[in-house]
Structures are given as C-alpha cells and as structure tokens.
Write an enzyme that holds these catalytic residues in place. Structure first.
Site, mmCIF file in Angstrom:
data_model
loop_
_atom_site.group_PDB
_atom_site.id
_atom_site.type_symbol
_atom_site.label_atom_id
_atom_site.label_comp_id
_atom_site.label_asym_id
_atom_site.label_seq_id
_atom_site.Cartn_x
_atom_site.Cartn_y
_atom_site.Cartn_z
ATOM 1 N N HIS A 49 0.744 -1.234 -0.086
ATOM 2 C CA HIS A 49 -0.095 0.087 -0.002
ATOM 3 C C HIS A 49 0.828 1.214 0.040
ATOM 4 O O HIS A 49 0.696 2.306 -0.769
ATOM 5 C CB HIS A 49 -1.153 -0.194 1.197
ATOM 6 C CG HIS A 49 -2.200 -0.381 0.818
ATOM 7 N ND1 HIS A 49 -3.461 -0.065 0.489
ATOM 8 C CD2 HIS A 49 -2.425 -1.847 1.167
ATOM 9 C CE1 HIS A 49 -4.432 -0.886 0.467
ATOM 10 N NE2 HIS A 49 -3.897 -1.996 0.645
ATOM 11 N N ALA A 51 3.886 1.474 -1.301
ATOM 12 C CA ALA A 51 4.507 1.769 -2.436
ATOM 13 C C ALA A 51 3.498 2.176 -3.582
ATOM 14 O O ALA A 51 3.953 2.853 -4.530
ATOM 15 C CB ALA A 51 5.103 0.433 -2.978
#
Length: 185
Positions: A49, A51
């Site tokens: 999430h 990233a």
C-alpha cells in the site's frame, strides 16, 4: 463533494480508487493508514500500500485515534482514510474494548467533522455484511459494528460508492426513493 465513502469487498479496488481520486484533486494529500503489522503477511500488505502512494504525500499511521489524526490535517488538504474496517478491528482488540455504541458514536462524530471539511475527504471501508454469518461472537460483533459505523459515515457523506472489480457503483440515498424506474432516479 467533500466527503466520499468507498466500500466493497477485499481486493475490489477501493484503495486504488481513493488514491486515484486523491491524486487528481489538485491539493496536497494526507493519507491516514489504520492498519498495524501484526504479522509478516500484514507487514507486506502495508508495504505494498505504501508503494502504491506517491512519495510526496504525507502519511499518518494511526490505528485507533482517528479524530486526533484528522484534526492534525490542514482543512483544505485532500484526506484519505484507509480503512474503517481496520480501525474497527483495532478498537475491538483494545483491552478492554470500548462498547460498540461508543464506537458508533465516535464514528458519527468523526463523520460530521469530515463532512464539514472544505477539502476532499475519501474514506475507504469494507463491506462485510454480504457474506456468511461469522462463526464466533467476536466475528459477529465486528460485522455488526462495522455495518453501523459504515452507515454513520455514509449518512454524513456527499457521495458513497460500492466498489466491485475496480468499478464504482453509486449508492442511492433511501430518502431519495427508487423513482419510477426503480433505479434511484
């Protein structure tokens, strides 16, 4: 629209839709994440999430005290809260857990504050009432509590969507009636 709620099942595209909407808002973005890395698999999910979000966004990790986190965000900023399902989980796992009515009251108060913000607010939550009845008392309490929290949030929202397979389906306010076609028109 200032407050938009995105609900749906697991991996349906809720978070991706919230991130896409926030990215096009034209305002600085603050992302409030409610998940905690309780095990390796969850830590990997959290990392994925992270990233997926632009690096220049501000991220606040707040698993329990959403009101304080929200109060710290500039009113004109775009705000993403992801997700109410994890927040309810974290609240139920407190020792001792708060009464369900207190959590719903807290959510309703938060919803009112979010609806009053001039900046765009996107709230991600899970729809868990469409599946089987949970086998444990804690599972049933979670399902019932999250359903009530979701209703409180959506009542205050300008718009709400059910996300299915990456597609957003607008949710019609029952006060608007079904209209002559039965489609909320």
């Amino acid at each position: 629209m200032t407050l938009t709620v995105l609900t749906g099942g697991v991996r349906c595209g809720k978070s991706a839709a919230a991130v896409a909407a926030a990215a096009t808002s034209g305002a600085p973005v603050t992302y409030i994440a409610t998940a905690e890395p309780g095990d390796d698999e969850m830590a990997e999910r959290i990392q994925r999430h992270r990233a997926e979000r632009p690096a220049h966004w501000t991220t606040l990790e707040e698993p329990r005290d959403l009101a304080t986190a929200v109060a710290s965000v500039d009113l004109d900023a775009t705000l993403v809260i992801d997700c109410l399902g994890m927040w309810v989980t974290n609240r139920l796992l407190e020792d001792p857990p708060p009464a369900s009515a207190a959590v719903v009251e807290e959510a309703a108060g938060l919803a009112g504050e979010l609806a009053a913000r001039p900046g765009l607010t996107l709230v991600v939550t899970n729809e868990v009432g469409s599946g089987v009845v949970p086998a444990t008392p804690l599972g049933r309490e979670f399902r019932d509590l999250l359903g009530s929290v979701n209703q409180a949030m959506v009542r205050a929202a300008d718009a709400a969507y059910l996300v299915v397979a990456g597609r957003l389906l607008p949710l019609v306010d029952p006060a608007d009636g079904l209209g002559p076609t039965g489609r909320g028109e």
